[in-house]
Design an enzyme around this catalytic site. Structure first.
Site, PDB file in Angstrom:
ATOM      1  CE  LYS A  79      -3.851   2.042   2.644  1.00  0.00           C
ATOM      2  NZ  LYS A  79      -4.688   1.909   3.849  1.00  0.00           N
ATOM      3  CB  SER A 154      -8.066   3.701   2.878  1.00  0.00           C
ATOM      4  OG  SER A 154      -7.176   3.108   3.812  1.00  0.00           O
ATOM      5  CB  SER A 178      -8.239   0.906   5.813  1.00  0.00           C
ATOM      6  OG  SER A 178      -8.952   2.093   5.647  1.00  0.00           O
TER       7      SER A 178
HETATM    8  N1  GLN Z   1     -12.942   4.279   6.386  1.00  0.00           N
HETATM    9  C1  GLN Z   1     -12.394   4.745   7.628  1.00  0.00           C
HETATM   10  C2  GLN Z   1     -12.012   6.190   7.487  1.00  0.00           C
HETATM   11  O1  GLN Z   1     -12.318   6.741   6.490  1.00  0.00           O
HETATM   12  C3  GLN Z   1     -11.224   3.901   8.016  1.00  0.00           C
HETATM   13  C4  GLN Z   1     -10.012   4.182   7.240  1.00  0.00           C
HETATM   14  C5  GLN Z   1      -8.841   3.337   7.628  1.00  0.00           C
HETATM   15  O2  GLN Z   1      -8.989   2.308   8.299  1.00  0.00           O
HETATM   16  N2  GLN Z   1      -7.652   3.770   7.250  1.00  0.00           N
HETATM   17  O3  GLN Z   1     -11.416   6.774   8.334  1.00  0.00           O
END
Ligand code: GLN
Length: 490
Positions: A79, A154, A178
């Site tokens: 990532k 994400s 994420s």
């Molecule tokens: N979707 C969540 C957010 O927007 C979690 C994101 C993540 O785990 N990096 O913060």
């Protein structure tokens, strides 16, 4: 079966038996990236030359039978929030466009030491803020199961790469879901380890008290292998735990007989799609048939996890992101008349809308006069959530529920409604706030789209989550389901 459809474990055996070389394997995966990369847009950067060089080195290691490790010669995607020395690492943000870090993340160094092959940097929501990958500062990722749908986020690029055969495995990061949510939406296995299990050194920070790096793979054995390689204490991350890392593979096959599984009643949230709920109930029944005992439990503060997260995470983000000023890293706005203007223009132009929203929310929540009402209150809620898990784990070994209340939704379906987007993580966020670990494993399809089962284990009991996940996976055929993009190549 083509090489890129196989698991780490199978490929490792083939490499060791000299049936294939890492160069061959790496070319096969790069070939799949060429074939479907334009469809998924999973990568921000493919590091072909680096991959080829590492594959050659791995082959030498294999030939000499020198320090051959489970990941030697295996092509892996990273990532874009993970720093790789001298490789552009942007966290999916324009503000870090062209930025090459002067050092590598600890997880990256560990994979290098294993002899893994790096395919490139995968697309993600900007600074990991999002649930659909549509907040990427570059372009959205398309779900390999249905290209007009999101892959989740994400870590959407990592998920899509693993599900499409554009990587054998990948690393993601999980602050509120994420890793698990995109794993669920693309039909792969994604594990968020306990905070402190994996070093965050070299992970571009979003919310430092919640971020964890974890493995995204096609099956549970591969997940255990990759976790084994990255877990453990790191003197460069003071929040990484000194607890010894167990041998995750040795307990994997212990089954669920006699285990106590808890079903949090709050996790069947309003708005859950009926097909998802059905698949989860079926999965729970199957685990019961395998010998686990099932009982309903309550995590009474689950309903306030989401609001607490959307104070704590933006607060930490607003502080972490203060360093992007146009002076030290990446993008620098042109035409500023003075230093203050340079800061302002750089941040105005470099950050996307969601990141700005979070910086503003976080700055507000931390500002004097509001700190007690928001940040302090949210921290108190976090303590209650930690207590909820502690109490539940006095009664049961593992908690079972859905990963995401819905299957993959259409690109653009929720971009105008931030709250609807935030609601995606309603059942993944508690595990981050509660300092426990959670894994998502495929548990079926609804209209041809994957559904994920979430298994939550107490802090630093990753082996227990893996054990249940493996029992479930081997009792079903879901592991064999492949995305159309992967299947087409068979
Ligand atoms: N979707 C969540 C957010 O927007 C979690 C994101 C993540 O785990 N990096 O913060």
């Amino acid at each position: 079966m083509t090489l890129f459809q196989r698991s780490i474990r199978e490929l490792h055996q083939m490499l060791v038996d000299r049936e294939i070389s890492s160069v061959e394997l790496t070319e096969a995966v790069l070939g799949q990236i060429d074939a479907v990369g334009e469809k998924t847009k999973a990568y921000l950067l493919v590091t072909r030359e680096l991959a080829r060089r590492q594959a050659k080195d791995a082959d030498e290691r294999l030939r000499a039978n020198r320090d051959v490790r489970p990941l030697t010669g295996i092509p892996i995607a990273l990532k874009d929030v993970l720093c790789v020395q001298d490789v552009v690492s942007t966290a999916g943000s324009k503000i870090l466009k062209g930025f090459s870090p002067p050092y590598s993340a600890t997880v990256v160094e560990r994979l290098e030491a294993e002899g893994a092959v790096f395919l490139g940097k995968t697309n993600c929501d900007e600074f990991a803020m999002g649930s659909s990958n549509e907040n990427s500062g570059y372009w959205p990722v398309h779900n390999p199961w249905a290209l007009e749908r999101v892959p989740g986020g994400s870590s959407g690029g990592s998920a899509a790469a693993v599900a499409s055969g554009e990587a054998i495995a990948a690393l993601g990061s999980d602050t509120g879901g994420s890793i698990r949510q995109p794993a669920a939406l693309t039909g792969i296995v994604g594990f968020k380890p306990t905070y402190g299990r994996v070093s965050r050194y070299g992970l571009i920070a979003f919310a430092s008290s919640l971020d964890q790096i974890g493995p995204m793979t096609r099956d549970v054995v591969d997940n255990a292998i990759l976790l084994q390689a990255i877990a453990g204490h790191d003197p460069r991350d003071s929040t990484s735990s000194e607890r010894p890392v167990p041998d995750y593979l040795s307990t994997l096959r212990n089954g669920v007989k006699g285990m106590r599984l808890g079903v949090p009643k709050e996790y069947f949230v309003a708005g859950m799609e009926p097909a998802v709920e059905q698949a989860i109930r079926d999965a729970i029944r199957l685990l019961e048939q395998q010998g686990a005992s099932i009982e309903e439990v309550s995590l009474p503060h689950s309903d306030v996890a989401l609001p607490a997260y959307y104070i704590i995470a933006p607060a930490e983000a607003s502080s972490n992101l203060a360093r992007y000023d146009g002076v030290r890293y990446g993008y620098q706005a042109e035409g500023a008349k003075n230093l203050i203007e340079e800061y302002m223009l750089t941040r105005q132009q470099g950050f996307g809308a969601e990141v700005k929203r979070r910086i503003m929310l976080g700055t507000y929540a931390l500002s004097s006069g509001y700190y007690d009402a928001y940040y302090l209150q949210a921290q108190k809620v976090r303590t209650l959530i930690i207590e909820d898990f502690k109490q539940a784990f006095e009664k049961v070994d593992v908690l079972v529920g859905a990963t995401s209340p819905t299957v993959a939704f259409g690109l653009g379906a929720k971009t105008q409604d931030p709250v609807a987007m935030y609601l995606n993580d309603i059942i993944t966020i508690p595990a981050n706030l509660g300092n426990v670990c959670g894994i998502s494993v495929p548990c079926g399809l609804a209209d041809g789209l994957p559904i994920g089962l979430q298994l939550i284990a107490p802090g630093f009991r990753e082996e227990v989550a893996l054990q249940v996940a493996y029992a479930f996976e081997t009792a079903t055929d879901f592991r064999k389901l492949q995305s159309p993009l992967m299947r087409a190549a068979a």
